[in-house]
Design an enzyme around this catalytic site. Structure first.
Site, PDB file in Angstrom:
ATOM      1  N   GLU A 111      -2.998  11.461   3.466  1.00 13.62           N
ATOM      2  CA  GLU A 111      -3.803  10.851   4.518  1.00 13.62           C
ATOM      3  C   GLU A 111      -3.582  11.596   5.816  1.00 13.62           C
ATOM      4  OE1 GLU A 111      -3.040   6.774   5.492  1.00 13.62           O
ATOM      5  OE2 GLU A 111      -5.016   6.529   6.352  1.00 13.62           O
TER       6      GLU A 111
ATOM      7  N   GLU B 147       0.869  -1.193   0.000  1.00  6.03           N
ATOM      8  CA  GLU B 147       0.000   0.000   0.000  1.00  6.03           C
ATOM      9  C   GLU B 147       0.898   1.233   0.000  1.00  6.03           C
ATOM     10  OE1 GLU B 147      -2.930   0.191   3.212  1.00  6.03           O
ATOM     11  OE2 GLU B 147      -2.734   2.361   3.299  1.00  6.03           O
TER      12      GLU B 147
HETATM   13  C1  LIG Z   1      -9.276   4.947   3.920  1.00  6.20           C
HETATM   14  O1  LIG Z   1      -7.998   5.119   3.587  1.00  6.20           O
HETATM   15  C2  LIG Z   1      -6.968   4.666   4.402  1.00  6.20           C
HETATM   16  C3  LIG Z   1      -5.785   4.900   3.549  1.00  6.20           C
HETATM   17  O2  LIG Z   1      -4.669   4.800   4.012  1.00  6.20           O
HETATM   18  C4  LIG Z   1      -7.097   3.217   4.777  1.00  6.20           C
HETATM   19  O3  LIG Z   1      -6.103   2.831   5.694  1.00  6.20           O
HETATM   20  C5  LIG Z   1      -8.448   2.970   5.287  1.00  6.20           C
HETATM   21  O4  LIG Z   1      -8.630   1.594   5.365  1.00  6.20           O
HETATM   22  C6  LIG Z   1      -9.505   3.587   4.418  1.00  6.20           C
HETATM   23  N1  LIG Z   1     -10.705   3.628   5.084  1.00  6.20           N
HETATM   24  C7  LIG Z   1     -11.666   3.065   4.485  1.00  6.20           C
HETATM   25  C8  LIG Z   1     -12.139   1.944   5.098  1.00  6.20           C
HETATM   26  O5  LIG Z   1     -12.183   3.298   3.477  1.00  6.20           O
END
Ligand SMILES: *[C@@H]1O[C@H](CO)[C@@H](O)[C@H](O)[C@H]1NC(C)=O
Ligand SMILES: *[C@@H]1O[C@H](CO)[C@@H](O)[C@H](O)[C@H]1NC(C)=O
Length: 318
Positions: A142, A137
């Site tokens: 963020e 990832e």
């Molecule tokens: C949203 O984005 C973050 C990105 O790093 C991720 O860790 C997270 O799971 C995401 N949340 C959701 C569930 O969409």
């Protein structure tokens, strides 16, 4: 040493990457305005990070104006009118995933506004649709609860380290990308500019985030909207980019101590906006925000009026 390894990679890869000469890449996806609806899936499954969110499907998000497209803007915006009941679903939002997946590529995100406000957790990132974290990832953008500046992060399975003292403008927060030995936080690089995230980013008209994923390294750049050093090919979003002229990246992740072939699969682009959740909720008490995250999100719809992405374009080059 880096040049010879890059050259070797390109020689080996020449058969499958006919358009990639040196650091020049050709545009293969140009997503603007209404074309977000064709180029992305809407994921309406429950939030894996346990956010106080209700991810809508494409039709519903459009009908409720949670996503909205014009000629040159695409919005993902929180419901800013509904007071929630504690036992009902979370605040309406959207999580979109690119239909295409990418290996070697450059992705440029021209962002005019990002979600801000207490309880918000926005993200622009890339990940594998396969098992996590086996496919890796990469987070370009963020953060939670308006915390600034931005932090770029790679998350991997075990045995992926980054060398200290790398050539980049950001500051390493961890050189170990393995999620299991870092409490899931991975190898972060904090930007040094406050306007790389949240309210200062928005006050400045946003900016550009770019990722180059090459065979032997990943680089991430950020240029604030008023940065005179932003490359012309980033601003124009035209048919090709040459990352050789983009200067020192904010974050640099070489493969010296991390075998990219075993740690990174094909990635899809994900753009999501959740509320509270594992990170946002845990960080909430120290953020200076009122009440508890859960109650704040439920009770204060009007506080989510600035909790929106306004994205001008996503361009991908291969
Ligand atoms: C949203 O984005 C973050 C990105 O790093 C991720 O860790 C997270 O799971 C995401 N949340 C959701 C569930 O969409
Ligand atoms: C939908 O959202 C857009 C972007 O925020 C806004 O300009 C527009 O007025 C909204 N439309 C409605 C019907 O509320």
């Amino acid at each position: 040493m880096y040049h010879s390894r890059a050259a070797l990679f390109l020689t080996q890869a020449a058969a499958i990457l006919p358009f990639c000469l040196g650091a020049t890449y050709s545009r293969t996806s140009h997503v603007v305005g209404h074309s977000f609806y064709d180029n992305f899936f809407w994921e309406d499954a429950p939030d894996p990070t346990h956010g106080r969110v209700n991810y809508l499907n494409k039709e519903t998000s459009r009908a409720l104006n949670i996503t909205y497209a014009s000629e040159d803007s695409f919005f993902i915006q929180a419901d800013a009118t509904t007071t929630l009941t504690p036992w009902g679903p979370g605040r309406n939002s959207a999580r979109i995933v690119s239909k295409k997946s990418y290996t070697t590529h450059v992705a440029v995100f021209d962002v005019k506004h990002m979600p801000e406000g207490c309880g918000t957790w926005p993200a622009i990132w890339e990940t594998s649709l396969g098992p996590w974290p086996a496919g890796g990832e990469v987070d370009l953008l963020e953060g939670v609860n308006n915390q600034t500046p931005n932090t770029y992060v790679m998350h991997t399975s075990p045995y992926c380290m980054m060398p200290p003292g790398r050539p980049m403008s950001g500051i390493s927060t961890s050189d170990n990308c393995d999620v299991f030995s870092t409490g899931f936080s991975g190898c972060g690089t904090r930007d040094t500019r406050l306007n790389s995230f949240g309210p200062p980013f928005n006050a400045n008209g946003g900016g550009w985030y770019a990722l180059e994923r090459a065979g032997t390294f990943k680089k991430i750049w950020f240029w604030p909207r008023d940065d005179p050093s932003v490359p012309a090919d980033v601003v124009s979003g035209g048919a090709a980019v040459n990352t050789d002229s983009w200067g020192l990246p904010a974050a640099y992740y070489p493969d010296d101590l991390c075998d990219f072939a075993t740690h990174f699969a094909e990635h899809n682009i994900v753009i999501n906006l959740t509320f509270c959740g594992d990170w946002g909720g845990n960080a909430y008490p120290g953020s200076g925000c009122p009440s508890t995250c859960f109650d704040f999100v439920n009770d204060n719809p009007a506080s989510f009026g600035n909790a929106y992405f306004d994205i001008k374009s996503v361009n991908v080059y291969e």
